[in-house]
Write a protein that holds these residues in place. Structure first.
Motif, PDB file in Angstrom:
ATOM      1  N   GLU A   1       9.347 -48.240  54.747  1.00 51.72           N
ATOM      2  CA  GLU A   1       9.174 -49.558  54.635  1.00 51.72           C
ATOM      3  C   GLU A   1       7.821 -50.049  53.407  1.00 51.72           C
ATOM      4  O   GLU A   1       7.824 -50.289  51.859  1.00 51.72           O
ATOM      5  N   GLU A   2       6.549 -49.348  53.738  1.00 50.82           N
ATOM      6  CA  GLU A   2       5.598 -49.702  52.391  1.00 50.82           C
ATOM      7  C   GLU A   2       6.391 -48.418  51.549  1.00 50.82           C
ATOM      8  O   GLU A   2       5.511 -48.752  50.635  1.00 50.82           O
ATOM      9  N   MET A   3       6.067 -47.529  52.328  1.00 49.74           N
ATOM     10  CA  MET A   3       6.024 -46.390  50.835  1.00 49.74           C
ATOM     11  C   MET A   3       7.319 -46.889  49.615  1.00 49.74           C
ATOM     12  O   MET A   3       7.246 -46.204  48.917  1.00 49.74           O
ATOM     13  N   LYS A   4       8.488 -47.203  50.007  1.00 47.50           N
ATOM     14  CA  LYS A   4       9.556 -47.829  49.196  1.00 47.50           C
ATOM     15  C   LYS A   4       9.126 -49.103  48.423  1.00 47.50           C
ATOM     16  O   LYS A   4       9.233 -48.617  47.326  1.00 47.50           O
ATOM     17  N   PHE A   5       8.155 -49.511  49.500  1.00 43.83           N
ATOM     18  CA  PHE A   5       7.427 -50.943  48.454  1.00 43.83           C
ATOM     19  C   PHE A   5       6.511 -50.536  47.262  1.00 43.83           C
ATOM     20  O   PHE A   5       6.657 -50.672  45.989  1.00 43.83           O
ATOM     21  N   ARG A   6       5.379 -49.112  47.711  1.00 43.28           N
ATOM     22  CA  ARG A   6       4.737 -49.297  46.848  1.00 43.28           C
ATOM     23  C   ARG A   6       5.387 -48.692  45.930  1.00 43.28           C
ATOM     24  O   ARG A   6       5.106 -48.483  44.331  1.00 43.28           O
ATOM     25  N   ALA A   7       6.717 -47.586  45.420  1.00 44.18           N
ATOM     26  CA  ALA A   7       7.495 -47.226  45.350  1.00 44.18           C
ATOM     27  C   ALA A   7       7.825 -47.875  44.086  1.00 44.18           C
ATOM     28  O   ALA A   7       8.292 -47.740  42.435  1.00 44.18           O
ATOM     29  N   LEU A   8       8.800 -49.202  44.478  1.00 50.26           N
ATOM     30  CA  LEU A   8       8.999 -49.999  43.913  1.00 50.26           C
ATOM     31  C   LEU A   8       8.007 -51.537  42.617  1.00 50.26           C
ATOM     32  O   LEU A   8       8.190 -50.977  41.284  1.00 50.26           O
ATOM     33  N   ALA A   9       7.087 -50.958  43.379  1.00 56.27           N
ATOM     34  CA  ALA A   9       5.795 -51.412  42.310  1.00 56.27           C
ATOM     35  C   ALA A   9       5.697 -50.573  41.544  1.00 56.27           C
ATOM     36  O   ALA A   9       4.987 -51.174  40.749  1.00 56.27           O
ATOM     37  N   THR A  10       5.763 -49.158  41.824  1.00 54.58           N
ATOM     38  CA  THR A  10       5.206 -48.632  40.676  1.00 54.58           C
ATOM     39  C   THR A  10       6.177 -48.310  39.913  1.00 54.58           C
ATOM     40  O   THR A  10       6.555 -48.247  38.576  1.00 54.58           O
TER      41      THR A  10
END
Length: 90
Positions: A58-67
């Motif tokens: 979830e953290e990786m997906k969150f970072r990807a969406l923020a990017t």
């Protein structure tokens, strides 16, 4: 990235009206969004009324969406810079 699993137990946020008031925020995760000049122009965030933690996925997906959001914000500036580079290379 800032993750607050339970804002009511975090001294930085426990007395905030969004935690104590009608919004009843418990979980918060946020990443600053930067423009190409380096200025912070906003925050990509998640909020919930229930305490929680993020899994690594979830953290990786969150970072990807923020990017992705940051790239969208900067797309006009990046496009202009690429156009200028193309013109300079002609």
């Amino acid at each position: 990235m800032l993750v607050v699993p339970d804002a009511s137990k975090d001294p930085r946020f426990a007395n905030n009206e969004k935690v104590t008031g009608s919004q009843h925020i418990r979980f918060y995760a946020g990443m600053p969004l930067l423009c190409v000049s380096g200025y912070k122009v906003g925050t990509f965030c998640l909020k919930d009324t229930k305490p929680k933690t993020l899994t690594k996925e979830e953290e990786m997906k969150f970072r990807a969406l923020a990017t992705w959001a940051e790239l969208e914000i900067n797309a006009p500036s990046i496009g202009k810079a690429l156009s200028q580079l193309r013109d300079a290379l002609k």
